[in-house]
Structure formats: C-alpha cells, structure tokens
Scaffold this motif. Structure first.
Motif, short mmCIF file in Angstrom:
data_model
loop_
_atom_site.label_atom_id
_atom_site.label_comp_id
_atom_site.label_asym_id
_atom_site.label_seq_id
_atom_site.Cartn_x
_atom_site.Cartn_y
_atom_site.Cartn_z
N SER A 122 0.83 -1.20 0.00
CA SER A 122 0.00 0.00 0.00
C SER A 122 0.87 1.25 0.00
O SER A 122 1.97 1.26 0.55
CB SER A 122 -0.92 0.00 1.22
N ASN A 123 0.32 2.29 -0.62
CA ASN A 123 1.03 3.57 -0.68
C ASN A 123 0.00 4.67 -0.89
O ASN A 123 -0.64 4.73 -1.93
CB ASN A 123 2.06 3.58 -1.80
N GLY A 124 -0.17 5.54 0.12
CA GLY A 124 -1.18 6.58 0.01
C GLY A 124 -2.57 5.96 -0.12
O GLY A 124 -2.98 5.15 0.71
N ASP A 125 -3.29 6.35 -1.17
CA ASP A 125 -4.63 5.79 -1.37
C ASP A 125 -4.61 4.53 -2.23
O ASP A 125 -5.66 4.02 -2.63
CB ASP A 125 -5.57 6.83 -2.01
N TYR A 126 -3.41 4.03 -2.51
CA TYR A 126 -3.30 2.79 -3.27
C TYR A 126 -3.12 1.64 -2.29
O TYR A 126 -2.20 1.64 -1.47
CB TYR A 126 -2.10 2.85 -4.22
N PHE A 127 -4.02 0.64 -2.38
CA PHE A 127 -3.93 -0.52 -1.49
C PHE A 127 -3.77 -1.79 -2.31
O PHE A 127 -4.54 -2.05 -3.23
CB PHE A 127 -5.18 -0.65 -0.62
N ALA A 128 -2.78 -2.58 -1.95
CA ALA A 128 -2.59 -3.86 -2.61
C ALA A 128 -1.72 -4.75 -1.74
O ALA A 128 -0.79 -4.29 -1.08
CB ALA A 128 -1.94 -3.68 -3.99
N MET A 129 -2.05 -6.04 -1.75
CA MET A 129 -1.22 -7.05 -1.11
C MET A 129 -0.56 -7.87 -2.22
O MET A 129 -1.24 -8.37 -3.12
CB MET A 129 -2.06 -7.95 -0.21
N GLY A 130 0.74 -7.98 -2.16
CA GLY A 130 1.47 -8.69 -3.20
C GLY A 130 1.53 -10.19 -2.95
O GLY A 130 1.73 -10.64 -1.82
N SER A 131 1.35 -10.95 -4.01
CA SER A 131 1.53 -12.40 -3.95
C SER A 131 2.38 -12.82 -5.14
O SER A 131 2.60 -12.05 -6.07
CB SER A 131 0.19 -13.13 -3.96
N GLY A 132 2.86 -14.05 -5.10
CA GLY A 132 3.70 -14.53 -6.18
C GLY A 132 5.15 -14.64 -5.75
O GLY A 132 5.55 -14.23 -4.66
N PRO A 133 5.99 -15.18 -6.62
CA PRO A 133 7.36 -15.53 -6.25
C PRO A 133 8.30 -14.37 -5.98
O PRO A 133 9.36 -14.57 -5.38
CB PRO A 133 7.84 -16.35 -7.44
N ALA A 134 7.94 -13.14 -6.36
CA ALA A 134 8.78 -12.00 -5.99
C ALA A 134 8.89 -11.89 -4.48
O ALA A 134 9.89 -11.37 -3.95
CB ALA A 134 8.22 -10.71 -6.59
N ARG A 135 7.89 -12.38 -3.77
CA ARG A 135 7.93 -12.37 -2.30
C ARG A 135 9.12 -13.17 -1.78
O ARG A 135 9.76 -12.79 -0.78
CB ARG A 135 6.65 -12.97 -1.73
N ALA A 136 9.42 -14.29 -2.43
CA ALA A 136 10.51 -15.14 -1.98
C ALA A 136 11.86 -14.51 -2.23
O ALA A 136 12.86 -14.87 -1.60
CB ALA A 136 10.43 -16.51 -2.68
N LEU A 137 11.89 -13.56 -3.16
CA LEU A 137 13.12 -12.83 -3.43
C LEU A 137 13.30 -11.69 -2.43
O LEU A 137 14.40 -11.45 -1.92
CB LEU A 137 13.09 -12.28 -4.86
N ALA A 138 12.20 -11.01 -2.11
CA ALA A 138 12.26 -9.88 -1.17
C ALA A 138 12.41 -10.35 0.28
O ALA A 138 13.16 -9.75 1.05
CB ALA A 138 11.01 -9.02 -1.32
N ARG A 139 11.67 -11.38 0.65
CA ARG A 139 11.74 -11.96 2.00
C ARG A 139 11.55 -10.90 3.09
O ARG A 139 12.28 -10.88 4.09
CB ARG A 139 13.06 -12.70 2.20
#
Length: 318
Positions: free
Chosen positions: A104-121
């Motif tokens: 989320s950022n300001g009025d933008y809301f989102a939860m991320g899913s997918g394999p980029a999560r495993a890279l960011a950790r």
C-alpha cells in the motif's frame, strides 16, 4: 538441486511471457511503466478471461501448481469447479502464492503475492521458510483495479534488488473473471497457511489437492469478495498427504476446517460488514477449507472433518 525459491520466479516468468504472447486470446493488455516495469492487466480495463485467471494462479504458485477448471456434479448449482494440485505445496503456496506483502502507498492498497515475495523476504512468514532466491527477474500478482504507482514499483525494486525492467506485475480486480479465478485458486493455500498457524510441521506436508466452486463475478466489490471467500470457506474440500505420526494427522484434520472459527456461520460479506470493513478483525482461522481430508502416509489412515455447506453457498453465490 537448485535453491527452491529460485525456480519459482523462473517458472512464473515463463508463464507471464506466455500471457504476453497470447494476450489477444486471453483478452489481457500489456504495457510498460515509467521505469521499464511490465504490467499485464487481466481484468481492470480489459475483459480478461477464465484462462487468464488460471495462468495468473499458476504464476502465483511459481509454476509448482496445476490448476484446472472441472465439472463437479455433486454441486448441482455450481458445477464449474477449480481444482488445484501441488507436489511442492509449501513452496508453491506459502513461499509464493500467499498474499502477504503489503504494498500500500497513500490511497493505493494492494497485497502482493507470487514468487517475488521469496526474493524480497520482507514478511515474518519467511523466518520459518528457509528459501532464498537468486532470480534475475521476478513476478508479482496484485488483486487490484490499478497498476502499482512508481513509489510501489520502487519499493519492490529495493526489496528484490532487481531493476524495474526485470519486474512483471500481473493485476486484476476481484470483480473480474480472472480475479475471481485466481482468488478461488487459493483453496490449497489457505489450508497450508492455517496448518502453519496451527504449528503443524510444514516439512511433513508432502502433497495436496483442493477444489472449490467458481462463483460468478459481481460488479460490487463487497459482493464479489464475499463470493470468492465463501466459495472456499463453505464450498471447498482439501486433501493433504502427510508424513509423521498418525495422531498429528488426525489433530490437523480436526483443527483445519473453517467451522472451527468463531466467525463461521454467516456469509463473508456480512461478517465483513459486522467488523466495519476491518479485515484484520476477522478471526484468521475462518480462512480455511470447509471440508478437510488428511492422509497419514506412514500408517495408511485417513482422517476427515468439516463439511461443505450448500445452504450457505446458496445465500452467497446466488
């Protein structure tokens, strides 16, 4: 063997590239952001499709899940069912598919899913998942009607260590065909996440299969969200194949179904209203399959608990 999470992004990249190649057939739109990031709109300003949703779901699982649309005649009113299978359910569901990255950022809301999560950790969940990624590109899925703004893209680049032109963002709102498909395709993932919350040894879960009815999308966000959640909470069945003591398998089966939650028994949209839109006030144990089957591989015993609630599906799915 390669590092587990590394091939999650490689697989998802191939799926995303295939969506770009088949964009017209899938009814998706491909564009490039201000820093070179790639956007694939699967249902915001385009119609999208069920097939696009299936491919997004496969991308969220890092290519380690098989998702198909099948007919289940036991659900006469909603026979169109999504079936999800994975022989690497911990990697596919928790290291990749789970929507656990707050973008989320300001009025933008989102939860991320997918394999980029495993890279960011960056999520606490990764303290229990010992997987690291060395991917040269990454894929992230967002359940949203808008592409991420530059500030969110920058956040992802910093966390993953990749330049923006190596990032692909797949997005579709809940109300769309593709959005509905990719959300209901999380039927196995919710079981895995609850098993983790119950402190069941994740390394003992060797295989998994889940199925849930596919509801019709609805233009109203709350109704659409309610339908996708209720399809899993009241209409799904999951079978897990586990190693270890049979007593552990039996306990998992008894605790895993959604009926063990204090908030079970109402359509999700009504529960959401009751808590005044505070998603995190809802009992997290509600987000689990309606019916659970756990097979103890070392003894051959099978344990069952929960049941699908057809009357509740009629109230919710229409």
């Amino acid at each position: 063997m390669r590092d587990g999470s590394a091939f999650l992004n490689d697989n998802a990249q191939r799926i995303a590239d295939g969506m770009v190649r088949d964009a017209d057939r899938l009814r998706v739109a491909v564009s490039t952001g201000s820093s070179g990031e790639r956007f694939i709109d699967a249902g915001a300003k385009v119609t999208g499709s069920i097939e696009a949703g299936l491919r997004i779901a496969e991308a969220t699982m890092g290519g380690l899940g098989s998702i198909s649309a099948v007919i289940d005649r036991t659900l006469e009113t909603w026979p169109f069912t999504l079936e999800v299978r994975s022989s690497q359910p911990v990697l596919a569901c928790l290291a990749s598919q789970y929507a656990g990255w707050n973008l989320s950022n300001g009025d933008y809301f989102a939860m991320g899913s997918g394999p980029a999560r495993a890279l960011a950790r960056v999520e606490p969940l990764f303290s229990t998942l010992a997987y690291r990624d060395t991917a040269s590109s990454a894929v992230l899925v967002l359940e949203t009607p808008k592409p991420p703004p530059p500030a969110v893209v920058e956040k992802v680049t910093k966390a993953t260590g990749l330049p923006a032109d190596k990032l692909t963002f797949l997005y579709a709102p809940t109300q769309s065909l593709a959005g509905t498909v990719q959300i209901v395709s999380r039927v196995l993932e919710v079981a895995m996440h609850k098993a983790n919350d119950l402190k069941f040894p994740l390394e003992n879960i060797l295989d998994g299969i889940g199925a849930a009815p596919l509801p019709a999308p609805h233009p109203d966000f709350l109704t659409a969200m309610g339908r996708t959640n209720d399809a899993i909470i009241y209409g799904s069945v999951v079978q897990l194949f586990v190693k270890g003591p049979a007593a552990q398998a039996k306990e998992l089966a008894q605790k895993l179904p959604s009926h063990t939650s204090r908030d079970h028994g109402q359509p999700f949209a009504e529960i959401f209203k009751k808590f005044k839109g505070d998603f995190y006030a809802i009992d997290p144990l509600l987000f689990s399959p309606a019916e659970v089957i756990v097979m103890a591989l070392e003894t051959g015993e099978t344990f069952r608990a929960g049941r699908r609630d057809l009357k509740m599906l009629e109230r919710s799915l229409g």
